[in-house]
Every structure is written in structure tokens, then in C-alpha cells.
Design an enzyme around this catalytic site. Structure first.
Site, mmCIF file in Angstrom:
data_model
loop_
_atom_site.group_PDB
_atom_site.id
_atom_site.type_symbol
_atom_site.label_atom_id
_atom_site.label_comp_id
_atom_site.label_asym_id
_atom_site.label_seq_id
_atom_site.Cartn_x
_atom_site.Cartn_y
_atom_site.Cartn_z
ATOM 1 N N GLU A 96 0.820 -1.215 0.000
ATOM 2 C CA GLU A 96 0.000 0.000 0.000
ATOM 3 C C GLU A 96 0.853 1.264 0.000
ATOM 4 O O GLU A 96 1.996 1.249 0.458
ATOM 5 C CB GLU A 96 -0.918 0.010 1.235
ATOM 6 C CG GLU A 96 -2.380 -0.238 0.926
ATOM 7 C CD GLU A 96 -3.065 0.894 0.143
ATOM 8 O OE1 GLU A 96 -2.427 1.545 -0.710
ATOM 9 O OE2 GLU A 96 -4.253 1.121 0.384
ATOM 10 N N ASP A 100 -4.408 5.974 6.069
ATOM 11 C CA ASP A 100 -4.989 7.176 6.667
ATOM 12 C C ASP A 100 -5.982 6.722 7.744
ATOM 13 O O ASP A 100 -5.589 6.436 8.864
ATOM 14 C CB ASP A 100 -5.639 7.983 5.533
ATOM 15 C CG ASP A 100 -6.171 9.335 5.979
ATOM 16 O OD1 ASP A 100 -6.294 9.569 7.192
ATOM 17 O OD2 ASP A 100 -6.473 10.169 5.114
ATOM 18 N N VAL A 150 -1.074 14.522 1.677
ATOM 19 C CA VAL A 150 0.187 14.522 0.936
ATOM 20 C C VAL A 150 -0.013 14.041 -0.497
ATOM 21 O O VAL A 150 -0.980 13.339 -0.810
ATOM 22 C CB VAL A 150 1.250 13.651 1.641
ATOM 23 C CG1 VAL A 150 1.683 14.278 2.952
ATOM 24 C CG2 VAL A 150 0.738 12.230 1.871
#
Ligand code: IMP
Ligand code: MG
Length: 182
Positions: A96, A100, A150
Site C-alpha cells: 500500500e 490514513d 500529501v
């Protein structure tokens, strides 16, 4: 929106992926390892991490999407492309880009576990610290970062910026003239 402060440089990413690759190589020696990358975001990590694994790995890809284009996860995951082959009895490592809320991985883990792999672990380049809504067991973590949004190194904002070789914070303001500031 524009590219803000660089959080993780291209050199730092490659250095860390080499270390993770060495660890994975040691852990899975003699085992039949299948890397499963989650598209689209993880395509960069898959390409670079896999080249640091000194084993004859197999690869497969899944594409998932959370509904909508918001910068927040809804928790509703949709499988757009499933794995090509069955994974029962195989050692599966999910690759991955970022964790989050953890909802995507919780969904994926449950979805893959019922297919009875021999083992199921997760490698993630980035882990946002302390904001997971559900507990996620991540075996290999690249970097722990603050909870900012980000971009870069596979991560997008509205589909763009995935090609940046580093990870940067997304910032308010006018888009700069150069898409690749040094
Ligand atoms: P989660 O389900 O909230 O853990 O989010 C997982 C997915 O949301 C990741 O695989 C990314 O595709 C996307 N995502 C989460 N945070 C960011 C971010 O800061 N920038 C870009 N994409 C993100
Ligand atoms: Mg994404």
C-alpha cells in the site's frame, strides 16, 4: 492547491524501500510470495519495493476506490478490479501507499482473508500517525508522517501529482508554474 513542503525525499524513499525489501526477503525466504498492490496509488511502491526483494515473487493488482473525490475517506470501498487468480494457500503481502483512516485496508484484509491465504500481511510506505479510525496491523511501515494531505510518489490530488519522485504536503494557494520544483 500547490506542492508544499517535501516530507520524504526521493533518496529517503529509496533508502527505506531497500531496507524493507531486505527484511521481506529474509522473512519470506523459501516461501511462495505473492505481492498484491492496491491501484492506483501503490504502483510506485510496488515497482520500487519489489526490485529490492531478492526472491522470485509473483505479483497481482487490485483496484479499489472510495466513493467521491473528496480528500477525506468515506470508508465505503468499491472493488474496481479484483485479483486475477485465487490466493488460497499462498503467502500474500499487500503493498500500500498510505494508511490514513485504515478503512480501506480493514476492508481489503477482510475481503482477502475469506479466500484463505496461508498468510496475509501489509507493507505500507506511509502511515499517518494516530488518526486511524480502526486498528490496522501493518507488518512493514516505511515512514510515519503527520496527518496532512500529501501528494507524490503514487499519491494524487484529483488524479494529479502521482509522478512526483518525492512525497510533499499539499498546500493552499495558486498552482505553481513548475510541476516539479527542485
Ligand atoms: P484510508 O482508507 O483512509 O486509510 O485511505 C486509504 C487511501 O486513501 C490510500 O490508499 C490513498 O489512496 C488515499 N489517501 C489517504 N490519505 C491520502 C493523502 O494524504 N494523499 C493522497 N491520498 C491519500
Ligand atoms: Mg488514492
Amino acid at each position: 492547491m500547490r506542492i508544499g513542503r517535501v516530507l520524504v525525499s526521493a533518496e529517503q524513499i529509496q533508502h527505506r524501500l531497500a531496507a524493507m525489501g531486505a527484511e521481506i526477503t529474509a522473512d519470506y525466504r523459501g516461501k511462495d510470495l505473492l505481492l498484491v498492490a492496491v491501484l492506483k496509488g501503490a504502483f510506485m511502491v510496488m515497482a520500487d519495493l519489489s526490485r529490492h526483494i531478492g526472491l522470485p515473487v509473483d505479483m497481482d493488482f487490485m483496484a479499489v476506490s472510495s466513493y467521491g473525490e473528496s480528500t477525506r475517506t468515506s470508508g465505503v470501498v468499491r472493488i474496481i478490479k479484483d485479483l486475477d487468480r485465487e490466493i488460497s494457500g499462498r503467502h500474500v503481502l499487500i503493498v500500500e501507499d498510505i494508511i490514513d483512516s485504515g478503512l480501506t485496508l480493514q476492508y481489503l484484509r477482510r475481503n482477502l482473508e475469506v479466500r484463505r491465504p496461508a498468510s496475509l500481511e501489509i507493507a505500507a510506505l506511509l502511515l499517518k500517525t494516530g488518526i486511524q479510525m480502526v486498528p490496522v496491523q501493518v507488518r512493514y511501515v516505511g515512514f510515519e508522517i503527520p496527518a496532512d494531505f500529501v501528494i507524490g510518489y503514487g499519491l494524487d490530488h484529483l488524479g494529479k501529482y502521482r509522478n512526483l519522485p518525492y512525497v510533499a504536503v499539499m498546500e493552499e494557494g495558486e498552482e505553481g508554474a513548475s510541476p516539479l520544483p527542485s
